[in-house]
Design a protein around this motif. Structure first.
Motif, PDB file in Angstrom:
ATOM      1  N   GLU A   3       0.854  -1.189   0.000  1.00 31.62           N
ATOM      2  CA  GLU A   3       0.000   0.000   0.000  1.00 31.62           C
ATOM      3  C   GLU A   3       0.889   1.238   0.000  1.00 31.62           C
ATOM      4  O   GLU A   3       1.980   1.227   0.571  1.00 31.62           O
ATOM      5  CB  GLU A   3      -0.906   0.012   1.232  1.00 31.62           C
ATOM      6  N   THR A   4       0.411   2.317  -0.631  1.00 30.62           N
ATOM      7  CA  THR A   4       1.198   3.543  -0.754  1.00 30.62           C
ATOM      8  C   THR A   4       0.507   4.686  -0.025  1.00 30.62           C
ATOM      9  O   THR A   4      -0.719   4.838  -0.103  1.00 30.62           O
ATOM     10  CB  THR A   4       1.404   3.909  -2.227  1.00 30.62           C
ATOM     11  N   TYR A   5       1.292   5.504   0.670  1.00 29.15           N
ATOM     12  CA  TYR A   5       0.786   6.613   1.467  1.00 29.15           C
ATOM     13  C   TYR A   5       1.518   7.893   1.116  1.00 29.15           C
ATOM     14  O   TYR A   5       2.739   7.899   0.938  1.00 29.15           O
ATOM     15  CB  TYR A   5       0.958   6.315   2.966  1.00 29.15           C
ATOM     16  N   LEU A   6       0.762   8.989   1.019  1.00 31.34           N
ATOM     17  CA  LEU A   6       1.338  10.305   0.821  1.00 31.34           C
ATOM     18  C   LEU A   6       1.683  10.919   2.170  1.00 31.34           C
ATOM     19  O   LEU A   6       0.927  10.783   3.143  1.00 31.34           O
ATOM     20  CB  LEU A   6       0.356  11.219   0.093  1.00 31.34           C
ATOM     21  N   ILE A   7       2.817  11.620   2.214  1.00 33.47           N
ATOM     22  CA  ILE A   7       3.310  12.200   3.454  1.00 33.47           C
ATOM     23  C   ILE A   7       3.447  13.709   3.288  1.00 33.47           C
ATOM     24  O   ILE A   7       4.193  14.185   2.427  1.00 33.47           O
ATOM     25  CB  ILE A   7       4.679  11.610   3.840  1.00 33.47           C
ATOM     26  N   GLY A   8       2.724  14.459   4.118  1.00 33.86           N
ATOM     27  CA  GLY A   8       2.910  15.901   4.190  1.00 33.86           C
ATOM     28  C   GLY A   8       3.946  16.225   5.246  1.00 33.86           C
ATOM     29  O   GLY A   8       4.061  15.525   6.261  1.00 33.86           O
ATOM     30  N   VAL A  45      -1.958  17.090   2.750  1.00 27.86           N
ATOM     31  CA  VAL A  45      -2.172  16.760   1.344  1.00 27.86           C
ATOM     32  C   VAL A  45      -3.538  16.100   1.191  1.00 27.86           C
ATOM     33  O   VAL A  45      -4.109  15.572   2.138  1.00 27.86           O
ATOM     34  CB  VAL A  45      -1.064  15.828   0.804  1.00 27.86           C
ATOM     35  N   ALA A  46      -4.047  16.151  -0.026  1.00 27.05           N
ATOM     36  CA  ALA A  46      -5.308  15.486  -0.371  1.00 27.05           C
ATOM     37  C   ALA A  46      -5.142  14.900  -1.762  1.00 27.05           C
ATOM     38  O   ALA A  46      -4.278  15.327  -2.535  1.00 27.05           O
ATOM     39  CB  ALA A  46      -6.472  16.467  -0.339  1.00 27.05           C
ATOM     40  N   ASP A 300       0.245  13.201  13.183  1.00 30.70           N
ATOM     41  CA  ASP A 300      -0.805  12.473  12.474  1.00 30.70           C
ATOM     42  C   ASP A 300      -0.479  10.985  12.448  1.00 30.70           C
ATOM     43  O   ASP A 300       0.668  10.557  12.616  1.00 30.70           O
ATOM     44  CB  ASP A 300      -0.937  12.995  11.041  1.00 30.70           C
ATOM     45  N   PHE A 301      -1.530  10.205  12.197  1.00 33.83           N
ATOM     46  CA  PHE A 301      -1.405   8.759  12.023  1.00 33.83           C
ATOM     47  C   PHE A 301      -2.579   8.328  11.169  1.00 33.83           C
ATOM     48  O   PHE A 301      -3.539   9.080  10.970  1.00 33.83           O
ATOM     49  CB  PHE A 301      -1.410   8.038  13.379  1.00 33.83           C
ATOM     50  N   ASN A 302      -2.537   7.110  10.658  1.00 41.02           N
ATOM     51  CA  ASN A 302      -3.654   6.631   9.856  1.00 41.02           C
ATOM     52  C   ASN A 302      -3.714   5.120   9.879  1.00 41.02           C
ATOM     53  O   ASN A 302      -2.680   4.444  10.100  1.00 41.02           O
ATOM     54  CB  ASN A 302      -3.547   7.123   8.411  1.00 41.02           C
ATOM     55  N   LEU A 303      -4.906   4.594   9.657  1.00 39.69           N
ATOM     56  CA  LEU A 303      -5.108   3.149   9.588  1.00 39.69           C
ATOM     57  C   LEU A 303      -4.851   2.667   8.166  1.00 39.69           C
ATOM     58  O   LEU A 303      -5.103   3.394   7.200  1.00 39.69           O
ATOM     59  CB  LEU A 303      -6.531   2.777  10.012  1.00 39.69           C
ATOM     60  N   SER A 304      -4.369   1.435   8.053  1.00 40.09           N
ATOM     61  CA  SER A 304      -4.144   0.846   6.744  1.00 40.09           C
ATOM     62  C   SER A 304      -5.469   0.497   6.079  1.00 40.09           C
ATOM     63  O   SER A 304      -6.538   0.624   6.679  1.00 40.09           O
ATOM     64  CB  SER A 304      -3.266  -0.402   6.863  1.00 40.09           C
ATOM     65  N   ASP A 305      -5.389   0.020   4.839  1.00 41.48           N
ATOM     66  CA  ASP A 305      -6.585  -0.230   4.050  1.00 41.48           C
ATOM     67  C   ASP A 305      -7.524  -1.222   4.735  1.00 41.48           C
ATOM     68  O   ASP A 305      -8.743  -1.010   4.788  1.00 41.48           O
ATOM     69  CB  ASP A 305      -6.190  -0.739   2.661  1.00 41.48           C
ATOM     70  N   ASP A 306      -6.985  -2.312   5.270  1.00 44.91           N
ATOM     71  CA  ASP A 306      -7.832  -3.295   5.963  1.00 44.91           C
ATOM     72  C   ASP A 306      -7.840  -3.071   7.473  1.00 44.91           C
ATOM     73  O   ASP A 306      -8.392  -3.882   8.216  1.00 44.91           O
ATOM     74  CB  ASP A 306      -7.380  -4.724   5.628  1.00 44.91           C
ATOM     75  N   GLU A 307      -7.187  -1.988   7.912  1.00 44.04           N
ATOM     76  CA  GLU A 307      -7.146  -1.560   9.308  1.00 44.04           C
ATOM     77  C   GLU A 307      -6.398  -2.530  10.212  1.00 44.04           C
ATOM     78  O   GLU A 307      -6.564  -2.509  11.431  1.00 44.04           O
ATOM     79  CB  GLU A 307      -8.559  -1.275   9.823  1.00 44.04           C
ATOM     80  N   SER A 308      -5.532  -3.361   9.630  1.00 46.46           N
ATOM     81  CA  SER A 308      -4.691  -4.256  10.423  1.00 46.46           C
ATOM     82  C   SER A 308      -3.439  -3.553  10.943  1.00 46.46           C
ATOM     83  O   SER A 308      -2.743  -4.091  11.808  1.00 46.46           O
ATOM     84  CB  SER A 308      -4.264  -5.474   9.592  1.00 46.46           C
ATOM     85  N   PHE A 309      -3.153  -2.362  10.393  1.00 45.73           N
ATOM     86  CA  PHE A 309      -1.941  -1.631  10.766  1.00 45.73           C
ATOM     87  C   PHE A 309      -2.282  -0.162  10.986  1.00 45.73           C
ATOM     88  O   PHE A 309      -3.279   0.349  10.459  1.00 45.73           O
ATOM     89  CB  PHE A 309      -0.875  -1.741   9.667  1.00 45.73           C
ATOM     90  N   VAL A 310      -1.425   0.506  11.755  1.00 43.02           N
ATOM     91  CA  VAL A 310      -1.500   1.946  11.953  1.00 43.02           C
ATOM     92  C   VAL A 310      -0.115   2.525  11.714  1.00 43.02           C
ATOM     93  O   VAL A 310       0.890   2.000  12.223  1.00 43.02           O
ATOM     94  CB  VAL A 310      -1.990   2.304  13.375  1.00 43.02           C
ATOM     95  N   GLY A 344       7.773  14.737   9.327  1.00 46.90           N
ATOM     96  CA  GLY A 344       6.455  14.251   8.919  1.00 46.90           C
ATOM     97  C   GLY A 344       5.313  14.868   9.707  1.00 46.90           C
ATOM     98  O   GLY A 344       5.368  14.960  10.936  1.00 46.90           O
ATOM     99  N   VAL A 345       4.260  15.273   8.996  1.00 49.17           N
ATOM    100  CA  VAL A 345       3.099  15.907   9.622  1.00 49.17           C
ATOM    101  C   VAL A 345       1.830  15.087   9.374  1.00 49.17           C
ATOM    102  O   VAL A 345       1.071  14.805  10.297  1.00 49.17           O
ATOM    103  CB  VAL A 345       2.897  17.337   9.110  1.00 49.17           C
ATOM    104  N   SER A 346       1.559  14.712   8.115  1.00 50.52           N
ATOM    105  CA  SER A 346       0.301  14.022   7.804  1.00 50.52           C
ATOM    106  C   SER A 346       0.567  12.806   6.940  1.00 50.52           C
ATOM    107  O   SER A 346       1.518  12.767   6.152  1.00 50.52           O
ATOM    108  CB  SER A 346      -0.653  14.966   7.073  1.00 50.52           C
ATOM    109  N   VAL A 347      -0.293  11.795   7.099  1.00 51.12           N
ATOM    110  CA  VAL A 347      -0.163  10.545   6.337  1.00 51.12           C
ATOM    111  C   VAL A 347      -1.527  10.199   5.739  1.00 51.12           C
ATOM    112  O   VAL A 347      -2.521  10.143   6.446  1.00 51.12           O
ATOM    113  CB  VAL A 347       0.398   9.406   7.219  1.00 51.12           C
ATOM    114  N   LEU A 348      -1.546  10.009   4.410  1.00 50.77           N
ATOM    115  CA  LEU A 348      -2.796   9.815   3.678  1.00 50.77           C
ATOM    116  C   LEU A 348      -2.670   8.601   2.767  1.00 50.77           C
ATOM    117  O   LEU A 348      -1.742   8.494   1.964  1.00 50.77           O
ATOM    118  CB  LEU A 348      -3.085  11.062   2.823  1.00 50.77           C
TER     119      LEU A 348
END
Length: 351
Positions: A3-8, A45-46, A300-310, A344-348
């Motif tokens: 999975e790929t994530y954008l980082i602000g 970022v968006a 910031d933090f975010n859940l993975s696509d299937d929410e198995s990871f943060v 790092g500030v935001s993860v999308l």
């Protein structure tokens, strides 16, 4: 699977702009940090469904030293990094604090913390951008004069019923707006929080008709009832995100929830933890865990696509931390803590 994530990021020390990283879900690790595009302090970022990337930035005029804020747009379908901007708007006196996209209405929203304004922009079919509406938040001086010397909107995005929600740290308010296809905003309601709450970010649970509002200045999380019919928020209760005996500085930052509505997460900058709450069938919260972010100043933090990871970003220590998330208990277990991410500030999660 990858999975790929954008980082602000901030670009005050070592960062050059927007990055992306990969999550290897099979090997349970972060990898392949890559520079996406140059910008000054692209903290949030968006990304649209058309794979256009929008990032906050600012531009300095070398002739007069003035700084103007706005955002860049990149074509995210191009894998030749770093990307060159395909469009940009720099029409604000300072850089915005948050950016979001409304795909259905082809709009971009920004919240400008320093200028006290929110803006909407229309995206044309060719990707060009034009200002649609701009509103200055209204309110008196807040309780904490240094941080609350006037309106400071910190967040703007869509509600589950496709209204716009604006969170203002400076005047302790949350605003709800209707928004037209052309991007015009119409006030619907406002919620006044207690003095010094310092609202920062919000997330909604559509099924339970509640929202969870993080207060940066108070290090609290509030449970709000949301009446979608009338676009009204009301306060139910407030819980702390930090230990009762914590006396050093802390600023609560991001808030996320699991898609099943059973768990809510909030980050603490200072205490350097993620607070984990369970949410019952009515949306009431109970603290079940605080876990170290293994770094300093987790914005910031975010859940993975299937929410198995943060994935969590620590701004001051320039590292990302990866956790495994137990879907039944909601609790986190640290897997990796030494993955380098500059400022790092935001993860999308990428579209």
């Amino acid at each position: 699977m990858t999975e790929t994530y954008l980082i602000g990021t901030y670009t005050r020390r070592i960062s050059k702009g927007v990055y992306q990283l990969e999550l290897d879900t099979d090997n349970q690790k972060l990898k392949n940090l890559e520079f996406v595009g140059s910008a000054i302090d692209p903290t949030y970022v968006a990304e649209s469904k058309q794979k256009r990337i929008y990032a906050i930035t600012k531009v300095r005029d070398d002739n007069n030293g003035n700084v103007t804020g706005g955002f860049y747009e990149w074509d995210g379908t191009n894998d030749n990094y770093p990307l060159a901007p395909i469009a940009g708007i720099h029409d604000q006196e300072t850089s915005p604090a948050y950016i979001a996209v409304d795909d259905a209405r082809k709009l971009v929203f920004t919240a400008n913390y320093h200028a006290g304004i929110i803006s909407t922009y229309k995206i044309a079919d060719d990707g060009s951008i034009s200002l649609a509406d701009r509103i200055m938040d209204k309110g008196t001086l807040g309780f904490r004069k240094e941080q609350q010397d006037g309106p400071h909107p910190h967040y703007i995005d869509l509600t589950p019923d496709n209204r716009v929600v604006v969170v203002d740290l400076g005047i302790d308010k949350v605003f709800i707006y209707d928004v037209s296809e052309a991007g015009k905003l119409t006030p619907v309601s406002e919620l006044q929080m207690e003095d010094g709450y310092g609202p920062r970010h919000i997330t909604f649970d559509e099924k339970k008709h509640v929202a969870y509002l993080v207060g940066e200045l108070s290090s609290n999380i509030a449970v709000l009832d949301y009446d979608a019919k009338n676009g009204q928020l009301s306060l139910r209760n407030i819980l702390s995100t930090i230990p009762d005996d914590w006396t050093e500085h802390n600023g609560a930052a991001a808030v996320r929830q699991s898609s099943d509505g059973k768990f809510v997460y909030a980050s603490n900058r200072g205490n350097n933890t993620i607070a984990v709450f369970s949410s019952d069938e009515k949306g009431d919260l109970k603290l079940i865990q605080r876990i170290s972010t293994e770094g300093d100043f987790p914005r910031d933090f975010n859940l993975s696509d299937d929410e198995s990871f943060v994935i969590c970003l620590n701004q001051n220590s320039d590292n990302a931390t990866l956790y495994a998330r137990d879907a039944e208990s909601g609790k986190l277990t640290m897997l990796q803590k030494d993955f380098a991410v500059p400022e790092g500030v935001s993860v999308l999660r990428r579209v």
